[in-house]
Design an enzyme around this catalytic site. Structure first.
Site, PDB file in Angstrom:
ATOM      1  N   LYS A  43      21.641 -13.169  35.646  1.00 34.94           N
ATOM      2  CA  LYS A  43      20.555 -13.572  34.745  1.00 34.94           C
ATOM      3  C   LYS A  43      21.090 -14.572  33.721  1.00 34.94           C
ATOM      4  CE  LYS A  43      16.966 -11.289  31.923  1.00 34.94           C
ATOM      5  NZ  LYS A  43      16.495  -9.946  31.476  1.00 34.94           N
ATOM      6  N   SER A 120      11.553  -9.547  32.028  1.00 34.55           N
ATOM      7  CA  SER A 120      12.144 -10.852  31.787  1.00 34.55           C
ATOM      8  C   SER A 120      13.105 -11.297  32.896  1.00 34.55           C
ATOM      9  CB  SER A 120      12.895 -10.818  30.451  1.00 34.55           C
ATOM     10  OG  SER A 120      13.991  -9.888  30.500  1.00 34.55           O
ATOM     11  N   SER A 144      12.233  -4.936  31.898  1.00 38.10           N
ATOM     12  CA  SER A 144      12.588  -6.296  32.305  1.00 38.10           C
ATOM     13  C   SER A 144      13.159  -6.418  33.715  1.00 38.10           C
ATOM     14  CB  SER A 144      13.578  -6.912  31.311  1.00 38.10           C
ATOM     15  OG  SER A 144      12.911  -7.265  30.120  1.00 38.10           O
TER      16      SER A 144
END
Length: 321
Positions: A43, A120, A144
């Site tokens: 990420k 996210s 997320s």
């Protein structure tokens, strides 16, 4: 299916796949590791040393920064023979459950780009669904990983507090609520990667022993008895639950109950609404600190940041120690 390739930044230079093997052939010589030679996507939240880092920020997207010290997660992945090959997009500061930074096109769902990918770790979920890498790593404090995984039809695991080291950059992130986790399309990869990532480090404020079951051993000697708790009720007044989702949950419960003991449990102290207040205070206090650092690094003002970040920054500015 089509994929928004802006969601994935495949690295060149040091971490280009072919160069990585050629420069460090011994790196792949880990035949005992279950993730040996597997590409891994990280990420874009500062978890991969050597990669261009933006944290979903417009100015850093134009002029990214780099970190030199590896996260403990990266160290464990590489030690096990995994190969970092890129990063995946996130909303600014990972503060949204959709991946829709105001400065770029919203990230669409892998299966239907007119619908949201979630967030996210939206970029990781889309990349995982597309088969861009067998292992995609993310983080999760309030859904997320779980939200985008469910929306894109992949497996997503938020690790328990202390299960995966958050050091050295995110020690105690969100007071331990936010943790690193995994997205894959294969339960074997998920289980094996969790075992790789479960070694604790000195200095971790929360830690657990690496007692994760070996996947292959589980296939040969399945667990015969286990107690599994579940709830079909959301905490307090945070949200409702869609009837279809509840039906899917109860179908899973029915399937598992054939072999295991299942108990529905709900902590009624959630009903007084305090969990919402405490949770939002933790997010806001941490967002205030992190947004301040982001503005300094990116040479931004608060007006340059996305609305969610502005909201939590403002809320956090009123919280005292």
């Amino acid at each position: 299916m089509t994929i928004d390739f802006d969601a994935i930044k495949i690295l060149n230079e040091k971490y280009k796949f072919s160069d990585y093997i050629n420069e460090d052939p011994d790196h792949l010589n880990n035949p005992d590791s279950p993730i040996n030679a597997m590409p891994v996507l990280f990420k874009d939240n500062g978890s991969l040393a050597g990669a261009p880092i933006t944290w979903g920020n417009k100015k850093l997207n134009e002029n990214p920064i780099h970190i030199e010290v590896k996260s403990n997660v990266q160290t464990l992945i590489e030690s096990a023979g995994g190969i970092p090959v890129g990063t995946t997009i996130t909303p600014e500061m990972s503060l949204s459950i959709v991946t829709e930074p105001t400065w770029r096109q919203s990230l669409g769902n892998y299966w239907d780009q007119t619908k949201t990918a979630g967030g996210s770790t939206g970029g990781g979920a889309v990349a995982c669904a597309a088969g861009a890498a067998p292992i995609c790593l993310g983080s999760d404090g309030g859904g997320s990983i779980r939200v985008p995984a469910s929306l894109n039809g992949v497996l997503g695991l938020k690790s328990s507090r202390g299960r995966v080291s958050s050091g050295p950059y995110n020690i105690g992130n969100w007071d331990g609520i936010a943790t690193s986790g995994i997205l894959t399309r294969d339960m074997k990869n998920l289980s094996n990667t969790l075992k790789v990532l479960s070694d604790p480090f000195v200095g971790d404020p929360f830690s657990q022993p690496n007692n994760i079951f070996d996947y292959q051993e589980l296939q040969e000697n399945p667990i015969k008895t286990a107690k599994i708790g579940f709830t079909s009720k959301p905490p307090g007044d945070l949200c409702g639950i869609d009837p279809t989702i509840k039906m899917m949950l109860l179908d899973a419960v029915d399937l598992l109950s054939k072999d295991f003991e299942l108990t529905e449990s709900y902590p009624h102290k959630f009903d007084d609404g305090s969990i919402r207040e405490h949770f939002l205070n933790i997010i806001a206090a941490n967002a205030f600190k992190s947004a301040g650092e982001l503005m300094t690094i990116s040479e931004s003002s608060i007006e340059d940041l996305d609305p969610e970040v502005q909201y939590f920054y403002e809320a956090g500015s009123h919280i005292t120690a």
